[in-house]
Motif scaffolding. Structure first.
Motif, PDB file in Angstrom:
ATOM      1  N   ARG A   1       0.825  -1.213   0.000  1.00 57.00           N
ATOM      2  CA  ARG A   1       0.000   0.000   0.000  1.00 57.00           C
ATOM      3  C   ARG A   1       0.857   1.259   0.000  1.00 57.00           C
ATOM      4  O   ARG A   1       0.590   2.211  -0.726  1.00 57.00           O
ATOM      5  CB  ARG A   1      -0.921   0.008   1.225  1.00 57.00           C
ATOM      6  N   ASP A   2       1.908   1.258   0.842  1.00 54.95           N
ATOM      7  CA  ASP A   2       2.632   2.510   1.087  1.00 54.95           C
ATOM      8  C   ASP A   2       3.903   2.676   0.274  1.00 54.95           C
ATOM      9  O   ASP A   2       4.373   3.791   0.087  1.00 54.95           O
ATOM     10  CB  ASP A   2       2.999   2.619   2.570  1.00 54.95           C
ATOM     11  N   ARG A   3       4.490   1.591  -0.182  1.00 57.15           N
ATOM     12  CA  ARG A   3       5.816   1.707  -0.795  1.00 57.15           C
ATOM     13  C   ARG A   3       5.908   1.076  -2.176  1.00 57.15           C
ATOM     14  O   ARG A   3       6.999   0.961  -2.722  1.00 57.15           O
ATOM     15  CB  ARG A   3       6.861   1.033   0.116  1.00 57.15           C
ATOM     16  N   SER A   4       4.812   0.624  -2.724  1.00 55.76           N
ATOM     17  CA  SER A   4       4.880  -0.003  -4.044  1.00 55.76           C
ATOM     18  C   SER A   4       4.191   0.881  -5.074  1.00 55.76           C
ATOM     19  O   SER A   4       3.542   1.871  -4.734  1.00 55.76           O
ATOM     20  CB  SER A   4       4.217  -1.384  -4.012  1.00 55.76           C
ATOM     21  N   THR A   5       4.296   0.503  -6.332  1.00 51.61           N
ATOM     22  CA  THR A   5       3.594   1.222  -7.398  1.00 51.61           C
ATOM     23  C   THR A   5       2.140   0.769  -7.490  1.00 51.61           C
ATOM     24  O   THR A   5       1.389   1.271  -8.319  1.00 51.61           O
ATOM     25  CB  THR A   5       4.259   0.955  -8.766  1.00 51.61           C
ATOM     26  N   LEU A   6       1.737  -0.186  -6.649  1.00 49.83           N
ATOM     27  CA  LEU A   6       0.371  -0.710  -6.721  1.00 49.83           C
ATOM     28  C   LEU A   6      -0.595   0.104  -5.881  1.00 49.83           C
ATOM     29  O   LEU A   6      -1.745   0.297  -6.252  1.00 49.83           O
ATOM     30  CB  LEU A   6       0.344  -2.171  -6.265  1.00 49.83           C
ATOM     31  N   GLY A   7      -0.133   0.579  -4.724  1.00 52.67           N
ATOM     32  CA  GLY A   7      -0.968   1.419  -3.889  1.00 52.67           C
ATOM     33  C   GLY A   7      -1.032   2.820  -4.475  1.00 52.67           C
ATOM     34  O   GLY A   7      -0.327   3.155  -5.412  1.00 52.67           O
ATOM     35  N   ALA A   8      -1.892   3.620  -3.912  1.00 46.60           N
ATOM     36  CA  ALA A   8      -2.014   4.989  -4.404  1.00 46.60           C
ATOM     37  C   ALA A   8      -2.370   5.887  -3.234  1.00 46.60           C
ATOM     38  O   ALA A   8      -3.254   5.557  -2.454  1.00 46.60           O
ATOM     39  CB  ALA A   8      -3.102   5.090  -5.458  1.00 46.60           C
ATOM     40  N   PRO A   9      -1.668   7.014  -3.071  1.00 48.23           N
ATOM     41  CA  PRO A   9      -2.034   7.913  -1.986  1.00 48.23           C
ATOM     42  C   PRO A   9      -3.391   8.550  -2.290  1.00 48.23           C
ATOM     43  O   PRO A   9      -3.609   9.072  -3.378  1.00 48.23           O
ATOM     44  CB  PRO A   9      -0.913   8.959  -2.003  1.00 48.23           C
ATOM     45  N   ALA A  10      -4.277   8.465  -1.338  1.00 45.75           N
ATOM     46  CA  ALA A  10      -5.628   9.002  -1.527  1.00 45.75           C
ATOM     47  C   ALA A  10      -5.671  10.462  -1.077  1.00 45.75           C
ATOM     48  O   ALA A  10      -5.214  10.789   0.015  1.00 45.75           O
ATOM     49  CB  ALA A  10      -6.630   8.177  -0.733  1.00 45.75           C
ATOM     50  N   ASP A  11      -6.202  11.315  -1.929  1.00 43.71           N
ATOM     51  CA  ASP A  11      -6.293  12.734  -1.587  1.00 43.71           C
ATOM     52  C   ASP A  11      -7.252  12.942  -0.418  1.00 43.71           C
ATOM     53  O   ASP A  11      -6.953  13.598   0.550  1.00 43.71           O
ATOM     54  CB  ASP A  11      -6.763  13.533  -2.796  1.00 43.71           C
ATOM     55  N   ARG A  12      -8.447  12.363  -0.571  1.00 42.28           N
ATOM     56  CA  ARG A  12      -9.388  12.443   0.556  1.00 42.28           C
ATOM     57  C   ARG A  12     -10.010  11.061   0.702  1.00 42.28           C
ATOM     58  O   ARG A  12     -10.364  10.415  -0.284  1.00 42.28           O
ATOM     59  CB  ARG A  12     -10.442  13.524   0.315  1.00 42.28           C
ATOM     60  N   PRO A  13     -10.100  10.595   1.933  1.00 42.33           N
ATOM     61  CA  PRO A  13     -10.583   9.230   2.155  1.00 42.33           C
ATOM     62  C   PRO A  13     -11.977   9.016   1.570  1.00 42.33           C
ATOM     63  O   PRO A  13     -12.837   9.873   1.685  1.00 42.33           O
ATOM     64  CB  PRO A  13     -10.595   9.102   3.679  1.00 42.33           C
ATOM     65  N   ASP A  14     -12.157   7.904   0.927  1.00 43.62           N
ATOM     66  CA  ASP A  14     -13.452   7.544   0.347  1.00 43.62           C
ATOM     67  C   ASP A  14     -13.768   6.126   0.825  1.00 43.62           C
ATOM     68  O   ASP A  14     -13.481   5.146   0.143  1.00 43.62           O
ATOM     69  CB  ASP A  14     -13.339   7.609  -1.176  1.00 43.62           C
ATOM     70  N   PRO A  15     -14.340   6.022   2.035  1.00 45.00           N
ATOM     71  CA  PRO A  15     -14.543   4.696   2.639  1.00 45.00           C
ATOM     72  C   PRO A  15     -15.384   3.773   1.768  1.00 45.00           C
ATOM     73  O   PRO A  15     -15.176   2.554   1.789  1.00 45.00           O
ATOM     74  CB  PRO A  15     -15.266   5.016   3.960  1.00 45.00           C
ATOM     75  N   ALA A  16     -16.293   4.321   0.992  1.00 45.70           N
ATOM     76  CA  ALA A  16     -17.142   3.449   0.168  1.00 45.70           C
ATOM     77  C   ALA A  16     -16.306   2.753  -0.900  1.00 45.70           C
ATOM     78  O   ALA A  16     -16.465   1.558  -1.141  1.00 45.70           O
ATOM     79  CB  ALA A  16     -18.259   4.270  -0.476  1.00 45.70           C
ATOM     80  N   GLN A  17     -15.396   3.496  -1.541  1.00 48.10           N
ATOM     81  CA  GLN A  17     -14.534   2.886  -2.563  1.00 48.10           C
ATOM     82  C   GLN A  17     -13.567   1.896  -1.917  1.00 48.10           C
ATOM     83  O   GLN A  17     -13.255   0.863  -2.492  1.00 48.10           O
ATOM     84  CB  GLN A  17     -13.741   3.965  -3.305  1.00 48.10           C
ATOM     85  N   GLU A  18     -13.095   2.238  -0.735  1.00 44.70           N
ATOM     86  CA  GLU A  18     -12.175   1.336  -0.042  1.00 44.70           C
ATOM     87  C   GLU A  18     -12.902   0.023   0.291  1.00 44.70           C
ATOM     88  O   GLU A  18     -12.353  -1.057   0.098  1.00 44.70           O
ATOM     89  CB  GLU A  18     -11.661   2.045   1.219  1.00 44.70           C
TER      90      GLU A  18
ATOM     91  N   ARG B   1      -7.072   2.410 -15.498  1.00 44.41           N
ATOM     92  CA  ARG B   1      -7.823   2.161 -16.732  1.00 44.41           C
ATOM     93  C   ARG B   1      -9.294   1.833 -16.516  1.00 44.41           C
ATOM     94  O   ARG B   1     -10.031   1.694 -17.493  1.00 44.41           O
ATOM     95  CB  ARG B   1      -7.183   0.986 -17.481  1.00 44.41           C
ATOM     96  N   ALA B   2      -9.715   1.660 -15.291  1.00 43.63           N
ATOM     97  CA  ALA B   2     -11.115   1.267 -15.101  1.00 43.63           C
ATOM     98  C   ALA B   2     -11.824   2.176 -14.102  1.00 43.63           C
ATOM     99  O   ALA B   2     -12.837   1.798 -13.527  1.00 43.63           O
ATOM    100  CB  ALA B   2     -11.207  -0.204 -14.674  1.00 43.63           C
ATOM    101  N   GLY B   3     -11.273   3.365 -13.906  1.00 40.94           N
ATOM    102  CA  GLY B   3     -12.010   4.386 -13.168  1.00 40.94           C
ATOM    103  C   GLY B   3     -12.082   4.212 -11.663  1.00 40.94           C
ATOM    104  O   GLY B   3     -12.834   4.935 -11.003  1.00 40.94           O
ATOM    105  N   ARG B   4     -11.320   3.264 -11.092  1.00 41.43           N
ATOM    106  CA  ARG B   4     -11.362   3.143  -9.636  1.00 41.43           C
ATOM    107  C   ARG B   4     -10.638   4.327  -8.999  1.00 41.43           C
ATOM    108  O   ARG B   4      -9.646   4.812  -9.543  1.00 41.43           O
ATOM    109  CB  ARG B   4     -10.708   1.844  -9.179  1.00 41.43           C
ATOM    110  N   SER B   5     -11.135   4.757  -7.835  1.00 44.79           N
ATOM    111  CA  SER B   5     -10.528   5.912  -7.168  1.00 44.79           C
ATOM    112  C   SER B   5      -9.252   5.486  -6.453  1.00 44.79           C
ATOM    113  O   SER B   5      -8.922   4.302  -6.365  1.00 44.79           O
ATOM    114  CB  SER B   5     -11.495   6.508  -6.152  1.00 44.79           C
ATOM    115  N   ALA B   6      -8.537   6.481  -5.931  1.00 47.38           N
ATOM    116  CA  ALA B   6      -7.270   6.212  -5.251  1.00 47.38           C
ATOM    117  C   ALA B   6      -7.469   5.404  -3.974  1.00 47.38           C
ATOM    118  O   ALA B   6      -6.499   4.867  -3.424  1.00 47.38           O
ATOM    119  CB  ALA B   6      -6.561   7.526  -4.938  1.00 47.38           C
ATOM    120  N   ASP B   7      -8.694   5.294  -3.487  1.00 44.64           N
ATOM    121  CA  ASP B   7      -8.944   4.510  -2.266  1.00 44.64           C
ATOM    122  C   ASP B   7      -9.202   3.038  -2.546  1.00 44.64           C
ATOM    123  O   ASP B   7      -9.114   2.218  -1.636  1.00 44.64           O
ATOM    124  CB  ASP B   7     -10.162   5.074  -1.523  1.00 44.64           C
TER     125      ASP B   7
END
Lengths: 304, 304
Positions: free
Chosen positions: B181-198, B228-234
């Motif tokens: 989550r924090d150190r790979s290219t797979l995670g993404a820093p979320a600008d504002r938490p979006d618990p529903a997407q998470e 490529r499929a519109g998922r948010s950063a969360d």
């Protein structure tokens, strides 16, 4: 005469961590310059590129520039599209982003996109150039069904059918390995390299991966065997490498149609020589032979 | 009277990242102080401990001090042994490292060691206190065969047979998740938490894990679904969590005798409430019910 001799093209692979530029004269590489990767050059790709080829520019402008890899990413130099699979070399070349830079025509090669068996999209940028380059170098590769493996940070396993890339799958095994070795409590910094222990660890990890579906259960041994069973600080890196590569090969063999064509000679490895040897070992333990191709030679052929 | 009131014990869990000390008077927690973990206190554990309880020491010395966790590690305060499995509470308590500190008796509880099904050693320090504490709080847990799960950075899955820990397995799933989550290219820093997407990502990851033996093949979707499929950063953090926890549960259910006792009510979760809910969800999707116990309460009971 001077004019003829100074005519040259620049081709290169601009990856996340490194820019590698080759000067091509009359079809031969005559010089090479390395520069910063796209990650380091973020937002200033053009300036980083210009600085890297400055010694060549002082003499004369190139006749053409062709780049592959992250140069075409959204945060690269100029965004290039992804060509959708199935894609052959002609389709892929036609999708390049083309523009003029200081009067020189530039092509930034397209990536490839496909939809995996699970419905998730998959992407590559750079490896497609090596695949089409490999086919250009050896036309036999463009006949029938081939599985091409490109080991790296984000490994690609690509199916090529009669010269068209029909599908591929990204396995971020290399990135995972680096995280576990360098940033986790499982790896261990080695005081002095001990290749024999590292090789033993790799063999132990490969063997461990043969019990499929136990990847998470097998990770902690990287730490416990060092703390409690006398393994040296070099053993965990080898073990983690063997466990991950072995698990990756097991997943590919078990879950996809990728490696089930029934032909024994259809797996080709392109990329870093040391890593390719490890994949060849893992495949060999499963009874799957493979051939290894030189990554730089394939990149250059793909950019020609 | 003053003397009686100021009589107290100090018990605590000194982990890698945090020291948690409780003041116990007449069996009740009357105060708490937190201090640095063993990692931060390395080489100066005694001073860090003294500084943390200084406010209490000013008033009076405790009658006894009992600590569990990394306090007993090689680079902790005083090394405590590992008791070998199978181990019951009495064996484990007897193995504690005991010494006097400023005239106060100190016990640093032992860890537990076992040999896994693969022959690799396995270790715990701290979780055994919660396991024996859970049994002390609910004697029914000490009867028959129980599977106790302690989710955390290094999850433990322990088999308890009639009050004895017979074996356990460490899965470093929490550490792997944090790295990805924090150190790979797979995670993404979320600008504002979006618990529903998470939460959606978590459900998608759990579902993905149901196709067993595809963990490495499924990781890259964390990145590609966002690009490529519109998922948010969360979404990626949720997806990675679901994929890893689901894969962990699948490994346990598929490959060990741990969860095959045939009893539906024999899985108990001890630890962080939010994480326990996730494991309960993953087990529930597999048709395995579980119960959750409070981690702090189990630790305190184990140190009593």
């Amino acid at each position: 005469m001077t004019n003829l001799l100074s005519r040259y093209e620049v081709v290169g692979d601009w990856g996340t961590s490194r820019l590698r530029l080759f000067r091509i004269e009359q079809g031969r590489v005559t010089a090479r310059h390395d520069g910063p990767g796209i990650a380091a050059a973020a937002g200033q790709a053009e300036a980083a590129f210009a600085a890297t080829i400055a010694p060549w520019l002082e003499e004369a402008a190139p006749t053409e520039i062709r780049l592959c890899g992250m140069a075409g990413a959204r945060d690269g130099w100029v965004e290039a599209p992804y060509a959708d699979c199935p894609a052959d070399a002609a389709t892929w070349r036609a999708a390049a982003a083309r523009f003029d830079w200081r009067g020189v025509p530039v092509a930034i090669m397209a990536g490839l996109a496909c939809t995996g068996t699970t419905g998730a999209p998959d992407l590559m940028r750079g490896e497609e150039t090596q695949i089409f380059g490999a086919i250009a170098r050896d036309p036999a590769l463009g006949q029938g069904r081939r599985l091409i493996v490109l080991p790296g940070t984000h490994n690609k396993w690509a199916v090529v059918q009669d010269g068209r890339v029909t599908s591929f799958r990204t396995m971020p095994t290399g990135e995972l390995f680096a995280l576990l070795r360098d940033r986790s409590t499982l790896g261990a910094p080695a005081d002095r390299p001990d290749p024999a222990q590292e090789a033993q660890g790799f063999a132990d990890g490969l063997r461990r991966a043969e019990e499929e579906g136990r990847l998470l259960s097998s990770l902690f041994a990287a730490r416990s065997m060092r703390l409690r069973a006398g393994r040296s600080a070099d053993w965990p890196a080898g073990y983690l490498s063997g466990l991950l590569i072995g698990s990756e090969v097991a997943e590919i063999l078990a879950t996809s149609g990728l490696a089930t064509s029934g032909q024994a000679d259809d797996i080709w490895l392109i990329g870093d020589a040391r890593l390719s040897v490890r994949y060849a070992q893992a495949l060999g333990r499963r009874g799957v032979p493979s051939e290894t191709l030189d990554g730089d030679a394939c990149s250059l052929a793909g950019l020609s």
